[in-house]
Scaffold this active site. Structure first.
Site, PDB file in Angstrom:
ATOM      1  N   HIS A  44       0.831  -1.199   0.000  1.00 38.58           N
ATOM      2  CA  HIS A  44       0.000   0.000   0.000  1.00 38.58           C
ATOM      3  C   HIS A  44       0.870   1.255   0.000  1.00 38.58           C
ATOM      4  O   HIS A  44       1.502   1.587   0.996  1.00 38.58           O
ATOM      5  CB  HIS A  44      -0.909  -0.031   1.238  1.00 38.58           C
ATOM      6  CG  HIS A  44      -1.882   1.090   1.321  1.00 38.58           C
ATOM      7  ND1 HIS A  44      -1.952   1.930   2.406  1.00 38.58           N
ATOM      8  CD2 HIS A  44      -2.841   1.501   0.464  1.00 38.58           C
ATOM      9  CE1 HIS A  44      -2.917   2.811   2.223  1.00 38.58           C
ATOM     10  NE2 HIS A  44      -3.475   2.572   1.047  1.00 38.58           N
ATOM     11  N   ARG A  45       0.947   1.910  -1.150  1.00 41.53           N
ATOM     12  CA  ARG A  45       1.806   3.088  -1.341  1.00 41.53           C
ATOM     13  C   ARG A  45       3.283   2.740  -1.119  1.00 41.53           C
ATOM     14  O   ARG A  45       4.074   3.555  -0.653  1.00 41.53           O
ATOM     15  CB  ARG A  45       1.380   4.233  -0.415  1.00 41.53           C
ATOM     16  CG  ARG A  45      -0.107   4.534  -0.477  1.00 41.53           C
ATOM     17  CD  ARG A  45      -0.529   5.606   0.519  1.00 41.53           C
ATOM     18  NE  ARG A  45      -1.990   5.626   0.674  1.00 41.53           N
ATOM     19  CZ  ARG A  45      -2.643   6.414   1.518  1.00 41.53           C
ATOM     20  NH1 ARG A  45      -1.972   7.286   2.261  1.00 41.53           N
ATOM     21  NH2 ARG A  45      -3.957   6.357   1.610  1.00 41.53           N
ATOM     22  N   HIS A  86      -0.821  10.230  -3.179  1.00 40.62           N
ATOM     23  CA  HIS A  86      -2.193   9.881  -2.813  1.00 40.62           C
ATOM     24  C   HIS A  86      -3.099  11.107  -2.776  1.00 40.62           C
ATOM     25  O   HIS A  86      -4.180  11.116  -3.368  1.00 40.62           O
ATOM     26  CB  HIS A  86      -2.222   9.183  -1.453  1.00 40.62           C
ATOM     27  CG  HIS A  86      -3.604   8.847  -0.992  1.00 40.62           C
ATOM     28  ND1 HIS A  86      -4.374   9.734  -0.247  1.00 40.62           N
ATOM     29  CD2 HIS A  86      -4.375   7.758  -1.184  1.00 40.62           C
ATOM     30  CE1 HIS A  86      -5.553   9.182  -0.006  1.00 40.62           C
ATOM     31  NE2 HIS A  86      -5.582   7.988  -0.560  1.00 40.62           N
TER      32      HIS A  86
END
Length: 293
Positions: A44-45, A86
């Site tokens: 995640h990221r 993001h």
């Protein structure tokens, strides 16, 4: 006996046609989780629990830890460049301020994208994080090439009319989609259904995932343009996974950082999940007995 040969031949041909068409009209699934296989682990990221999110440092660490995919959230700069970020502002993850779409790539490249992490997480701070730069999608793909799998989210593509096309052009340039590419090397996700439909229409073999609330998803509609769904884990239940699988859809849950929920995903049959802690997830899944894909 010879008079029966034509009848037997017709029966065999019909059987073959029936087998061939069992999946006609549906989006095919290349990454379906086989029985006994563990869920895919999506960074995640990047390995964002240990390094500044959406930096090459976070992506490098995710690769080192063994993540199956690295997630890249996309925003577009004022001069039309795709960057990994993001938020739609640079405020949280750099030392700058302002909307991404109001800044040029040159302006964003002058910002520090790592020092904030050291301040926010002093127990994980590292001197090498200071001065990290916001990477472009092109830079990430140049860095890893075909040695990593990419999970790309288009953030608010309806605000950036050129985002989809620029993404597809970039992926094709790196031979990650189109002729000669490997299916499953890239997955494109979005909350925006129209964006995914556009991708699916142009490149039907590119796997797409519809993000959203599990309670609000129309699975019978989604299966015509996506291989799966990405529900928020807070809305996810075992019954939903079973229902999605009946529709022929994968389930990729987000975002899961605690061990018990990771075990639940394995037990419920989720096909993949996003996490900030790739190493923890892989350890938990190994202990649960799931074999790597």
């Amino acid at each position: 006996m010879k008079k029966y040969f034509p009848i037997i031949a017709i029966l065999i041909m019909n059987s073959l046609l029936l087998l061939t068409c069992t999946s006609c009209g549906q989006v095919s699934i290349a990454n379906a989780k086989k029985p006994g296989k563990r869920p895919l682990v999506i960074a995640h990221r990047g390995a964002s629990g240990y390094a500044p999110e959406h930096t090459l440092a976070a992506y490098d660490l995710a690769k080192k830890q063994g993540a199956d995919y690295i997630e890249i959230d996309l925003q577009m700069t004022k001069d039309g460049q795709l960057i990994a970020m993001h938020d739609d502002t640079v405020n949280r993850t750099t030392n700058g301020t302002g909307k991404v779409k109001a800044l040029t790539l040159k302006q964003i490249k002058q910002l520090d994208a790592g020092a904030w992490f050291n301040h926010a997480y002093p127990n994980r701070a590292k001197a090498k994080y200071i001065g990290l730069k916001v990477p472009t999608l092109d830079e990430i793909l140049n860095h890893f090439g075909h040695h990593m799998r990419y999970y790309i989210e288009t953030k608010k593509p309806y605000e950036y009319r050129e985002m989809n096309q620029q993404l597809l052009i970039t992926l094709k340039k790196h031979h990650l989609i189109g002729k000669g590419s490997k299916r499953g090397q890239v997955i494109i996700e979005s909350f925006d259904a129209d964006s995914l439909k556009t991708v699916h229409k142009q490149y039907p073999n590119v796997e797409t995932i519809q993000l959203g609330d599990a309670n609000k998803m129309n699975l019978s509609e989604i299966k015509h343009y996506a291989v799966g769904v990405g529900p928020n884990v807070e809305t996810l239940r075992a019954a939903f996974i079973k229902k999605a699988h009946k529709e022929g859809l994968l389930v990729h849950a987000w975002t899961i950082n605690d061990e018990q929920t990771m075990k639940d995903m394995e037990r419920w049959g989720a096909d993949a999940f996003f996490t900030n802690y790739d190493d923890k997830a892989l350890t938990v899944l190994k202990q649960a007995g799931g074999k790597a894909k």
